[in-house]
Scaffold this motif. Structure first.
Motif, PDB file in Angstrom:
ATOM      1  N   GLN A 173       0.802  -1.219   0.000  1.00 30.86           N
ATOM      2  CA  GLN A 173       0.000   0.000   0.000  1.00 30.86           C
ATOM      3  C   GLN A 173       0.841   1.278   0.000  1.00 30.86           C
ATOM      4  OE1 GLN A 173      -2.668  -0.321  -1.109  1.00 30.86           O
ATOM      5  NE2 GLN A 173      -4.341  -0.916   0.244  1.00 30.86           N
ATOM      6  N   LEU A 174       2.141   1.154   0.140  1.00 30.57           N
ATOM      7  CA  LEU A 174       2.983   2.353   0.135  1.00 30.57           C
ATOM      8  C   LEU A 174       2.776   3.194  -1.123  1.00 30.57           C
ATOM      9  CD1 LEU A 174       6.455   1.287   1.602  1.00 30.57           C
ATOM     10  CD2 LEU A 174       4.939   3.091   2.442  1.00 30.57           C
ATOM     11  N   ALA A 175       2.589   2.531  -2.242  1.00 31.74           N
ATOM     12  CA  ALA A 175       2.438   3.253  -3.506  1.00 31.74           C
ATOM     13  C   ALA A 175       1.196   4.133  -3.527  1.00 31.74           C
ATOM     14  CB  ALA A 175       2.402   2.270  -4.670  1.00 31.74           C
ATOM     15  N   LEU A 177      -0.071   5.732  -0.767  1.00 30.17           N
ATOM     16  CA  LEU A 177      -0.102   6.654   0.360  1.00 30.17           C
ATOM     17  C   LEU A 177       0.539   7.990   0.007  1.00 30.17           C
ATOM     18  CD1 LEU A 177       1.006   4.155   3.158  1.00 30.17           C
ATOM     19  CD2 LEU A 177      -1.335   4.783   2.501  1.00 30.17           C
ATOM     20  N   ASP A 178      -0.035   9.069   0.540  1.00 32.39           N
ATOM     21  CA  ASP A 178       0.633  10.353   0.406  1.00 32.39           C
ATOM     22  C   ASP A 178       1.590  10.534   1.587  1.00 32.39           C
ATOM     23  OD1 ASP A 178      -0.813  11.287   2.677  1.00 32.39           O
ATOM     24  OD2 ASP A 178      -2.403  12.133   1.426  1.00 32.39           O
ATOM     25  N   ARG A 179       2.259  11.671   1.631  1.00 30.85           N
ATOM     26  CA  ARG A 179       3.301  11.872   2.641  1.00 30.85           C
ATOM     27  C   ARG A 179       2.755  11.792   4.069  1.00 30.85           C
ATOM     28  NH1 ARG A 179       8.089  16.115   1.942  1.00 30.85           N
ATOM     29  NH2 ARG A 179       8.548  14.417   0.489  1.00 30.85           N
ATOM     30  N   ASP A 180       1.677  12.495   4.335  1.00 30.27           N
ATOM     31  CA  ASP A 180       1.129  12.504   5.695  1.00 30.27           C
ATOM     32  C   ASP A 180       0.672  11.111   6.121  1.00 30.27           C
ATOM     33  OD1 ASP A 180       1.618  15.187   6.016  1.00 30.27           O
ATOM     34  OD2 ASP A 180      -0.418  15.819   5.478  1.00 30.27           O
ATOM     35  N   GLN A 181       0.049  10.380   5.204  1.00 28.68           N
ATOM     36  CA  GLN A 181      -0.420   9.045   5.535  1.00 28.68           C
ATOM     37  C   GLN A 181       0.738   8.103   5.837  1.00 28.68           C
ATOM     38  OE1 GLN A 181      -2.647   8.360   1.927  1.00 28.68           O
ATOM     39  NE2 GLN A 181      -4.611   8.771   2.919  1.00 28.68           N
ATOM     40  N   ALA A 182       1.770   8.146   5.006  1.00 27.42           N
ATOM     41  CA  ALA A 182       2.926   7.278   5.230  1.00 27.42           C
ATOM     42  C   ALA A 182       3.579   7.592   6.577  1.00 27.42           C
ATOM     43  CB  ALA A 182       3.937   7.446   4.095  1.00 27.42           C
ATOM     44  N   ARG A 183       3.669   8.861   6.890  1.00 32.40           N
ATOM     45  CA  ARG A 183       4.261   9.240   8.178  1.00 32.40           C
ATOM     46  C   ARG A 183       3.418   8.751   9.349  1.00 32.40           C
ATOM     47  NH1 ARG A 183       6.602  15.464   7.542  1.00 32.40           N
ATOM     48  NH2 ARG A 183       8.368  14.923   6.154  1.00 32.40           N
ATOM     49  N   GLN A 184       2.106   8.883   9.241  1.00 32.15           N
ATOM     50  CA  GLN A 184       1.230   8.447  10.330  1.00 32.15           C
ATOM     51  C   GLN A 184       1.334   6.947  10.581  1.00 32.15           C
ATOM     52  OE1 GLN A 184      -2.893   9.933   9.949  1.00 32.15           O
ATOM     53  NE2 GLN A 184      -2.068  11.600   8.705  1.00 32.15           N
ATOM     54  N   LEU A 185       1.528   6.169   9.525  1.00 33.42           N
ATOM     55  CA  LEU A 185       1.552   4.716   9.671  1.00 33.42           C
ATOM     56  C   LEU A 185       2.819   4.212  10.341  1.00 33.42           C
ATOM     57  CD1 LEU A 185       0.015   3.428   6.317  1.00 33.42           C
ATOM     58  CD2 LEU A 185      -1.004   3.369   8.593  1.00 33.42           C
ATOM     59  N   VAL A 186       3.936   4.906  10.144  1.00 28.35           N
ATOM     60  CA  VAL A 186       5.199   4.366  10.668  1.00 28.35           C
ATOM     61  C   VAL A 186       5.706   5.093  11.911  1.00 28.35           C
ATOM     62  CG1 VAL A 186       5.844   3.563   8.375  1.00 28.35           C
ATOM     63  CG2 VAL A 186       6.685   5.784   9.163  1.00 28.35           C
ATOM     64  N   ASP A 187       5.321   6.338  12.087  1.00 30.24           N
ATOM     65  CA  ASP A 187       5.849   7.118  13.205  1.00 30.24           C
ATOM     66  C   ASP A 187       5.426   6.494  14.542  1.00 30.24           C
ATOM     67  OD1 ASP A 187       7.207   9.108  14.514  1.00 30.24           O
ATOM     68  OD2 ASP A 187       5.725  10.680  14.137  1.00 30.24           O
ATOM     69  N   GLY A 188       6.387   6.172  15.381  1.00 33.55           N
ATOM     70  CA  GLY A 188       6.096   5.613  16.694  1.00 33.55           C
ATOM     71  C   GLY A 188       5.931   4.103  16.720  1.00 33.55           C
ATOM     72  N   ALA A 189       6.138   3.433  15.582  1.00 30.26           N
ATOM     73  CA  ALA A 189       6.010   1.977  15.545  1.00 30.26           C
ATOM     74  C   ALA A 189       7.138   1.323  16.340  1.00 30.26           C
ATOM     75  CB  ALA A 189       6.027   1.472  14.105  1.00 30.26           C
ATOM     76  N   THR A 190       6.808   0.276  17.054  1.00 27.40           N
ATOM     77  CA  THR A 190       7.826  -0.493  17.763  1.00 27.40           C
ATOM     78  C   THR A 190       8.633  -1.333  16.790  1.00 27.40           C
ATOM     79  OG1 THR A 190       6.402  -0.597  19.713  1.00 27.40           O
ATOM     80  CG2 THR A 190       8.204  -2.189  19.601  1.00 27.40           C
ATOM     81  N   TRP A 191       7.950  -1.860  15.769  1.00 28.20           N
ATOM     82  CA  TRP A 191       8.591  -2.647  14.719  1.00 28.20           C
ATOM     83  C   TRP A 191       8.132  -2.107  13.375  1.00 28.20           C
ATOM     84  CZ3 TRP A 191      12.022  -5.877  16.885  1.00 28.20           C
ATOM     85  CH2 TRP A 191      11.790  -6.294  18.205  1.00 28.20           C
ATOM     86  N   LEU A 192       9.040  -2.023  12.419  1.00 29.27           N
ATOM     87  CA  LEU A 192       8.719  -1.573  11.069  1.00 29.27           C
ATOM     88  C   LEU A 192       9.233  -2.621  10.088  1.00 29.27           C
ATOM     89  CD1 LEU A 192       7.883   0.455   8.857  1.00 29.27           C
ATOM     90  CD2 LEU A 192      10.115   1.581   9.176  1.00 29.27           C
ATOM     91  N   ALA A 199      11.731  -0.148   1.374  1.00 33.18           N
ATOM     92  CA  ALA A 199      12.539   0.717   2.238  1.00 33.18           C
ATOM     93  C   ALA A 199      12.880   2.019   1.515  1.00 33.18           C
ATOM     94  CB  ALA A 199      13.815  -0.005   2.666  1.00 33.18           C
ATOM     95  N   ALA A 200      13.288   1.890   0.245  1.00 33.51           N
ATOM     96  CA  ALA A 200      13.596   3.088  -0.541  1.00 33.51           C
ATOM     97  C   ALA A 200      12.335   3.905  -0.812  1.00 33.51           C
ATOM     98  CB  ALA A 200      14.262   2.677  -1.858  1.00 33.51           C
ATOM     99  N   LEU A 201      11.237   3.214  -1.104  1.00 33.73           N
ATOM    100  CA  LEU A 201       9.977   3.910  -1.368  1.00 33.73           C
ATOM    101  C   LEU A 201       9.480   4.629  -0.115  1.00 33.73           C
ATOM    102  CD1 LEU A 201       7.698   4.520  -3.357  1.00 33.73           C
ATOM    103  CD2 LEU A 201       6.630   2.350  -2.689  1.00 33.73           C
ATOM    104  N   LEU A 202       9.707   4.038   1.044  1.00 35.78           N
ATOM    105  CA  LEU A 202       9.249   4.650   2.291  1.00 35.78           C
ATOM    106  C   LEU A 202       9.964   5.976   2.545  1.00 35.78           C
ATOM    107  CD1 LEU A 202       7.477   4.402   4.802  1.00 35.78           C
ATOM    108  CD2 LEU A 202       9.340   3.147   5.904  1.00 35.78           C
ATOM    109  N   THR A 203      11.267   6.033   2.295  1.00 36.18           N
ATOM    110  CA  THR A 203      11.976   7.303   2.487  1.00 36.18           C
ATOM    111  C   THR A 203      11.466   8.356   1.504  1.00 36.18           C
ATOM    112  OG1 THR A 203      13.791   6.620   1.014  1.00 36.18           O
ATOM    113  CG2 THR A 203      14.045   6.166   3.371  1.00 36.18           C
ATOM    114  N   GLU A 204      11.134   7.916   0.288  1.00 38.90           N
ATOM    115  CA  GLU A 204      10.600   8.858  -0.702  1.00 38.90           C
ATOM    116  C   GLU A 204       9.220   9.352  -0.293  1.00 38.90           C
ATOM    117  OE1 GLU A 204       8.121  10.226  -3.831  1.00 38.90           O
ATOM    118  OE2 GLU A 204       7.955   8.170  -3.093  1.00 38.90           O
ATOM    119  N   ARG A 205       8.354   8.432   0.172  1.00 37.01           N
ATOM    120  CA  ARG A 205       6.994   8.791   0.537  1.00 37.01           C
ATOM    121  C   ARG A 205       6.952   9.688   1.776  1.00 37.01           C
ATOM    122  NH1 ARG A 205       5.454   7.876  -3.825  1.00 37.01           N
ATOM    123  NH2 ARG A 205       3.812   6.452  -4.517  1.00 37.01           N
TER     124      ARG A 205
END
Length: 327
Positions: A173-175, A177-192, A199-205
């Motif tokens: 689903q990374l493809a 997601l917009d920037r805010d959504q991608a940030r909300q999903l991963v920020d504060g996660a115990t495990w990613l 991984a490369a797409l996540l830094t771009e998103r």
């Protein structure tokens, strides 16, 4: 340790193309692609990342809670999951839509072209994880896997609000997601969880560097296919876990989900992250050697033999007590 697995529930239609996709692509015509691949094999199997991960956890004796949306055709699949140790009481069943479909073609180099039809998955956003937690009992971890994006965001926010650790696994689903959504999903996660491409797409998103991301999560697990797994934490050198080798790859679909199931099962059995990753790699290779994401047979003796052969007898002895009771 009760784990809730949120994510897609789907039927997989897996085909094999006896050639190479790359040989059919014309460099100067990529903006006008119109291709048809004649497949010589079709397998129809149960799938969906949420169901696949929950299935693996169920086989490992964890009593996972599957949280997702399925369609009017779910009854047989429901019976299958329950028979393999998955609690499906939190699955929302649509009154009108069919269960999601994943259609994938694999070439002889193990490259894949796939299409996913959401179907009933679109109704996952209506699931109330807080109410589910009240009914199911205390949850020690919520894995937020690929699902309807609105559902992923809602489950993540709810888990954080309730103080339940999150394992973020946005994957396919990374493809979308917009920037805010991608940030909300991963920020504060115990495990990613990601693979190398994700991984490369996540830094771009997200617009965050790898260093910035590591400062916002506990541990970032990157699967590298035949090259194994990378465990990364802020302030420490990355830890590389070799893959469990095989010469009998039947179908790569579902190997990443199996790794996640093995890894989370290891954590639930109080294994250190390195040992949990080894268990995940062993289970991933087991799935690689079968066609279909839930068609494999799980034998503790086989997993232990794989771990011993790859990581040594001491590693197998550490895992062995955690597999007690598995056939």
């Amino acid at each position: 340790m009760r784990i809730a697995v949120t994510g897609s529930i789907a039927t997989d239609h897996l085909m094999v193309f006896p050639g190479r996709f790359a040989e059919q692509l014309i460099k100067d015509q990529l903006e006008k692609v119109s291709l048809s691949f004649l497949a010589d094999r079709l397998e129809v199997h149960r799938g969906g990342v949420g169901a696949n991960i929950a299935f693996g956890l169920g086989l490992l004796g964890l009593d996972p809670l599957l949280v997702g949306a399925a369609g009017v055709d779910f009854a047989e699949y429901d019976t299958w999951l329950r028979a393999h140790g998955v609690d499906t009481s939190a699955v929302h069943v649509s009154e009108t839509l069919h269960t999601a479909r994943f259609v994938c073609t694999t070439d002889e180099d193990q490259n894949q072209i796939a299409t996913f039809y959401a179907g009933a998955m679109a109704e996952a956003q209506h699931i109330d994880l807080a109410r589910t937690a009240e009914t199911a009992g205390p949850l020690a971890l919520v894995l937020v896997g690929a699902d309807d994006p609105a559902a992923m965001l809602r489950h993540t926010a709810t888990a954080h609000r309730l103080g339940i650790p999150v394992a973020a696994d946005p994957s396919q689903q990374l493809a979308r997601l917009d920037r805010d959504q991608a940030r909300q999903l991963v920020d504060g996660a115990t495990w990613l969880f990601t693979n190398a491409y994700e991984a490369a797409l996540l830094t771009e998103r997200t617009g965050w560097s790898e260093e910035n991301l590591l400062g916002r999560v506990g541990t970032w697990i990157t699967t590298l296919g035949a090259d194994g797994v990378l465990l990364a934490r802020s302030g420490t050198p990355p830890q590389h876990i070799p893959a469990v080798p095989t010469e009998q790859i039947a179908d790569p679909t579902g190997a990443g989900d199996a790794f996640r199931a093995g890894f989370l099962a290891g954590l639930a059995r109080q294994l250190p992250a390195e040992q949990a990753a080894r268990l995940g790699c062993a289970l991933a290779t087991t799935v690689l050697e079968s066609v279909g994401t839930q068609e494999y047979k799980l034998l503790a003796s086989d997993l232990l033999a794989r771990i011993a052969a790859t990581y040594g007898d001491a590693a197998a002895r550490t895992v062995q007590p955690r597999l007690a009771g598995r056939a």
